[in-house]
Scaffold this active site. Structure first.
Site, mmCIF file in Angstrom:
data_model
loop_
_atom_site.group_PDB
_atom_site.id
_atom_site.type_symbol
_atom_site.label_atom_id
_atom_site.label_comp_id
_atom_site.label_asym_id
_atom_site.label_seq_id
_atom_site.Cartn_x
_atom_site.Cartn_y
_atom_site.Cartn_z
ATOM 1 N N TYR A 142 1.035 -1.064 -0.016
ATOM 2 C CA TYR A 142 0.074 -0.046 -0.051
ATOM 3 C C TYR A 142 0.914 1.138 -0.017
ATOM 4 C CZ TYR A 142 -3.231 3.451 1.816
ATOM 5 O OH TYR A 142 -4.188 4.602 1.871
ATOM 6 N N ASP A 237 9.286 2.725 -0.405
ATOM 7 C CA ASP A 237 8.403 3.405 0.478
ATOM 8 C C ASP A 237 8.496 2.837 1.883
ATOM 9 O OD1 ASP A 237 5.992 4.088 1.814
ATOM 10 O OD2 ASP A 237 4.609 3.502 0.536
ATOM 11 N N LYS A 270 4.728 8.602 9.087
ATOM 12 C CA LYS A 270 4.271 7.778 10.434
ATOM 13 C C LYS A 270 5.294 8.327 11.205
ATOM 14 C CE LYS A 270 1.114 4.620 8.464
ATOM 15 N NZ LYS A 270 1.224 3.945 7.120
HETATM 16 C C1 LIG Z 1 0.688 4.496 5.968
HETATM 17 C C2 LIG Z 1 1.254 4.399 4.666
HETATM 18 C C3 LIG Z 1 1.254 5.113 3.466
HETATM 19 C C4 LIG Z 1 0.245 6.360 3.385
HETATM 20 O O1 LIG Z 1 0.257 7.112 4.401
HETATM 21 P P1 LIG Z 1 -0.761 8.235 4.955
HETATM 22 O O2 LIG Z 1 -0.100 9.264 5.945
HETATM 23 O O3 LIG Z 1 -1.810 7.398 5.599
HETATM 24 O O4 LIG Z 1 -1.307 8.902 3.654
HETATM 25 C C5 LIG Z 1 2.039 4.786 2.269
HETATM 26 N N1 LIG Z 1 2.669 3.933 2.331
HETATM 27 C C6 LIG Z 1 2.785 2.962 3.330
HETATM 28 C C7 LIG Z 1 3.879 1.878 3.356
HETATM 29 C C8 LIG Z 1 2.118 3.067 4.414
HETATM 30 O O5 LIG Z 1 2.205 2.288 5.537
#
Ligand SMILES: *Cc1c(COP(=O)(O)O)cnc(C)c1O
Length: 427
Positions: A142, A237, A270
């Site tokens: 994601y 990511d 995060k």
């Molecule tokens: C949480 C998450 C996102 C999205 O971040 P948001 O702050 O919720 O938009 C993107 N990539 C990864 C791997 C994530 O865990």
């Protein structure tokens, strides 16, 4: 006093599904979402005054637990100076310096407000820097809810993806190629067919959005090789793994295992906000020079580098650099997962676990899955019974396909309490 049920009913009248982000709705696990009133160290406390040991940590950010004194002080003092100016501040530059010190693969970084915004901007930058449109993502990863990333695999490698969400035009998905995680042969085939048209490959190095699946070393090694060979940028990511699995993030972990390894571009969120809306993307100076105002790739934000959010992020990053922080966090997490495994084994429940730093995952299956298809074969009904057994014991974890998190505020006593509840639930 309103119960969780009262609040959920009221909320559903004014907010679609009663929640501002779908995973909060408990649809996957069933039941009523808990409305949280307060966090305190390793605990969250709901509207009914029930205390829970928190293994969600706001889905990752709360690595120090709730209400850490140094972070709280930094936020309060920043708030007193002003909420937002729409002009540069010294604090955002300090945070950028701090991030770059910890992540040497990047020479420059830009701050934004959410992980979604950061991955969206990283993809645009990769396209602008390479002059190419297509990119690869992996099934089960994601990367936020940008149109071009809400895509599932098309039929076969020659065709590109299909939208997974209504409202995403098929044309937008047509530049996204979705491959199976950890499948080296498919990766080679895809590069042979499309390598010269690829702007980038985006990957969760340890995929926390399919619970906990590591990119294998042969897969990561091949991915790096192919990206270099074809001039596609490798985008890590690390929104979930960043400053969570190790001080230098997942890329430091892979660099230890694969000599000379580094991604071309990285995305964080995060933990770098410590619970405030803050995220970032970065790369070499050459790549970042394509961004406005220096280059032609447009990207902007009214609240980007927000003074209160950056104060929170900076204070959080300073705490996790204290000597022994990650060793202690890892040791606690390992104690928890080893304990869970032992309890499951004693009860004859098929169980596999894995962890890195303060992030862990487990599956009610005998072996750790390597890709999304296998993750989805999990016995969800059984998982949900376990989930609710633990929730009744005031131990919320996440659904069957998300990672869980341990914070510095979790003590050995919290872990013992958790294992005692698991003994009952797994039986
Ligand atoms: C949480 C998450 C996102 C999205 O971040 P948001 O702050 O919720 O938009 C993107 N990539 C990864 C791997 C994530 O865990």
């Amino acid at each position: 006093m309103s119960t969780n049920q009262d609040l959920f009913e009221r909320s559903q009248r004014v907010i679609p599904g009663g929640v501002n982000s779908p995973v909060r709705a408990f649809r996957a696990v069933g039941g009523t979402p808990r409305f949280i009133k307060k966090g305190e160290g390793a605990y969250i406390i709901d509207a009914e005054g029930k205390r829970y040991i928190d293994y969600i940590g706001s889905w990752g950010p709360m690595i120090l637990g709730h209400g850490h004194p140094a972070v709280l002080e930094a936020v309060l003092s920043a708030a007193r100076e002003g909420f937002s100016f729409g002009a540069p501040t010294e604090r955002e530059l300090e945070l950028a310096e701090e991030i770059l010190k910890l992540v040497p693969s990047m020479e420059q970084v830009r701050l934004v407000s959410s992980g979604t915004e950061a991955t969206m901007s990283a993809i645009r930058l990769a396209r602008g820097a390479t002059g190419r449109s297509k990119f690869i993502k992996f099934e089960g990863c994601y990367h936020g809810h940008t149109d071009a990333l809400l895509v599932k695999a098309g039929s076969g490698l020659a065709t590109f993806g299909n939208p997974t969400s209504a409202g995403v035009p098929a044309e937008v998905a047509q530049h996204t190629l979705v491959l199976e995680y950890n499948n080296v042969a498919q990766l080679e085939e895809a590069f042979a067919l499309h390598g010269k048209e690829l702007a980038c490959v985006i990957i969760e190095p340890i995929a926390g959005n399919m619970n906990f699946v590591r990119a294998s070393l042969p897969f990561m090694t091949k991915l790096r090789e192919l990206c270099t060979q074809y001039g596609a940028l490798l985008v890590f990511d690390e929104v979930m793994t960043g400053f969570r699995v190790a001080l230098g993030s997942a890329q430091a972990h892979y660099a230890q295992l694969i000599p000379g390894f580094k991604p071309d571009m990285s995305v964080f969120g995060k933990v770098i906000g410590g619970g405030m809306p803050l995220a970032a993307f970065g790369a070499s100076r050459d790549i970042m020079a394509h961004l406005a105002p220096l280059g032609g790739v447009y990207q902007a934000g009214t609240l980007s580098g927000n003074p209160v959010a950056t104060a929170c992020g900076l204070a959080t990053l300073r705490e996790i650099q204290k000597p022994g922080f990650f060793e202690a966090l890892s040791a606690k997490t390992q104690k928890l997962v080893a304990g869970l495994k032992a309890v499951a084994d004693a009860n004859g429940v098929p169980f596999s676990v894995d962890s890195q730093g303060g992030m862990f995952g487990f599956f009610l299956m005998p072996e750790l899955p390597q890709n999304y298809t296998t993750v989805m074969t999990t016995d969800k009904e059984r998982f949900n019974r376990f989930f609710h057994g633990m929730l009744d014991a005031r131990l919320p974890g996440t659904g069957a396909v998300r990672s869980r998190f341990v914070s510095a505020a979790h003590s050995d006593a919290h872990i013992e309490t958790t294992l005692a509840a698991a003994r009952v639930a797994l039986r």
